[in-house]
Scaffold this active site. Sequence first.
Site, mmCIF file in Angstrom:
data_model
loop_
_atom_site.group_PDB
_atom_site.id
_atom_site.type_symbol
_atom_site.label_atom_id
_atom_site.label_comp_id
_atom_site.label_asym_id
_atom_site.label_seq_id
_atom_site.Cartn_x
_atom_site.Cartn_y
_atom_site.Cartn_z
ATOM 1 N N HIS A 1 75.375 29.675 25.351
ATOM 2 C CA HIS A 1 74.555 29.114 26.430
ATOM 3 C C HIS A 1 73.522 30.109 26.950
ATOM 4 O O HIS A 1 72.483 29.703 27.487
ATOM 5 C CB HIS A 1 75.452 28.649 27.578
ATOM 6 C CG HIS A 1 74.828 27.609 28.456
ATOM 7 N ND1 HIS A 1 73.466 27.531 28.692
ATOM 8 C CD2 HIS A 1 75.364 26.579 29.161
ATOM 9 C CE1 HIS A 1 73.208 26.521 29.498
ATOM 10 N NE2 HIS A 1 74.336 25.924 29.798
ATOM 11 N N ASP B 1 67.294 11.758 13.853
ATOM 12 C CA ASP B 1 67.375 11.029 12.589
ATOM 13 C C ASP B 1 67.128 12.012 11.453
ATOM 14 O O ASP B 1 66.010 12.465 11.238
ATOM 15 C CB ASP B 1 66.339 9.900 12.586
ATOM 16 C CG ASP B 1 66.327 9.114 11.294
ATOM 17 O OD1 ASP B 1 67.129 9.419 10.382
ATOM 18 O OD2 ASP B 1 65.499 8.194 11.178
#
EC number: 2.3.1.-
Length: 436
Positions: free
Chosen positions: A155, A382
Site C-alpha cells: 500500500h 477486459d
Amino acid sequence: MAAVTVEITRSEVLRPSPASAGGGEMVPLTVFDRAATDGYIPTMFAWDAAAAAALSNDAIKDGLAAVLSRFPHLAGRFAVDERGRKCFRLNNAGARVLEASAAGDLADALAHDVAAHVNQLYPQADKDRVDEPLLQVQLTRYTCGGLVIGAVSHHQVADGQSMSVFFTEWAAAVRTAGAALPTPFLDRSAVAAPRIPPAPAFDHRNVEFRGEGSRSHSYGALPLERMRNLAVHFPPEFVAGLKARVGGARCSTFQCLLAHAWKKITAARDLSPKEYTQVRVAVNCRGRAGPAVPTDYFGNMVLWAFPRMQVRDLLSASYAAVVGVIRDAVARVDERYIQSFVDFGEVAAGDELAPTAAEPGTAFCPDLEVDSWIGFRFHDLDFGGGPPCAFLPPDVPIDGLLIFVPSCAAKGGVEMFMALDDQHVEALRQICYSMD
C-alpha cells in the site's frame, strides 16, 4: 461442495519489458506514502469459464511485463538511502507471478463457498522479507472452468485510485498486444512540496499517524472466531431510492450508501443513545490540493475525514442530515489541510511515524472505517475475454471495516463487503434494506 484445493504450479519473477528508465534511482516515500498501510493489499477478480478460455496465461504475463515498464515503482524494491529514509529503488527487479490450479468449477465456488479458499487465490507476501517484490500476482485456473487473477501490492506504493488505473492499463496492454499506451504521472516530489518554512497547522501526528494521543489506541480486540465477513448487494433501484430520500440536495452514491450503512450498523450494534460514533472516510486529495495533482498520479494521495454523531442523533436524523454531516467532514480535507499535512511531513522527515492502520482482530465498535472503489471501472478490466464476473473480497477480520465496490452483476448496483461482530450480524440482516 467439497473443499477446493489450490496448487501452485509455477513461480517466477517477471521483469518489465522493455526495462523502464531509472537505473536504480532512489525515490523517497512521500508523507502520503508513510501514512498508508505498511502492508500488502489483496485484490481478486474472477472470469467465468467462457472468458477464461479466451485468455492465456502467457498473454496475461506479456501484458504485465509491458505495463510494468510504465509503472516502475511496482517493479522496484524498498531500500534505505544514505539519510536513513525508506525509499523506492527503481531497479526493474520485477513482480512475482504464480500460476496455480484449483480443483473444481469457479461457478460452483462462487455459488457456494469461495470464501473458504479465497486466501489461497492470491500470493502470501511477507512485508518483512528482504527484497520482497512490491507487486505479486497469482493466476488461478479452475480445472472445470474459470480464472481468478489475484494480486497483492504494497500500500505504500499506491492507493486504490492508482491501482485501479494500473489494473485497467494492464488489461489494455493484454487486449491491444502491446500498443503504445500512456504513462501515468510519476513525480512524487511534485505532489508533496512543503512551504518554506513549513508551517503545519493541525495535529497530524495523532490523526494520520499513531501518536500518543491517537484515537487508534482506544480500540479493543475481538476474538477472530467472532468475526463474520458479510456481502450486501444494493441493486440500482435501492440506490435510486436512497438518493430520493436525500431529496433535492446533491448526493453521491457513496455518500447515500455510507449514510445508510452507518445508520443500520449502529442500530444493529444496539449502542447507548448517548454514545458517539464516527466513520473514518478515505478522501482522494488529488483534486483538493493546491495546485491540483493530476488524476493519473501513481502513488498515494489519500487523507481521512471523520464525520461524527451522537448515536441518538444519527438514528433519528434524516438521510439528508446524515449526508450533510459526511459531506461537511470531507470538505474539511481542503487545500489548507492538505498543505499542512505536507508541511508536517517535512518537519517530521527524520521521525519514526507509524500509520494508523488497524491490525486483524481490531474492533472499531462504536466506529466504522470505509473505503470506496465505486469509481473503479470494472467494465474496463477486459483482458480480451470481457469484464470480470465477480470481485472477490479478501478475508479482512476487522470489525466495522466496510468496502464499497461497483456490482459486476448489475450496472448501477453496489456491493458492500464488511466484517462485523457475529453478535450483530442477524440484527443487521433484518434491517439492512429498510429505509425507515
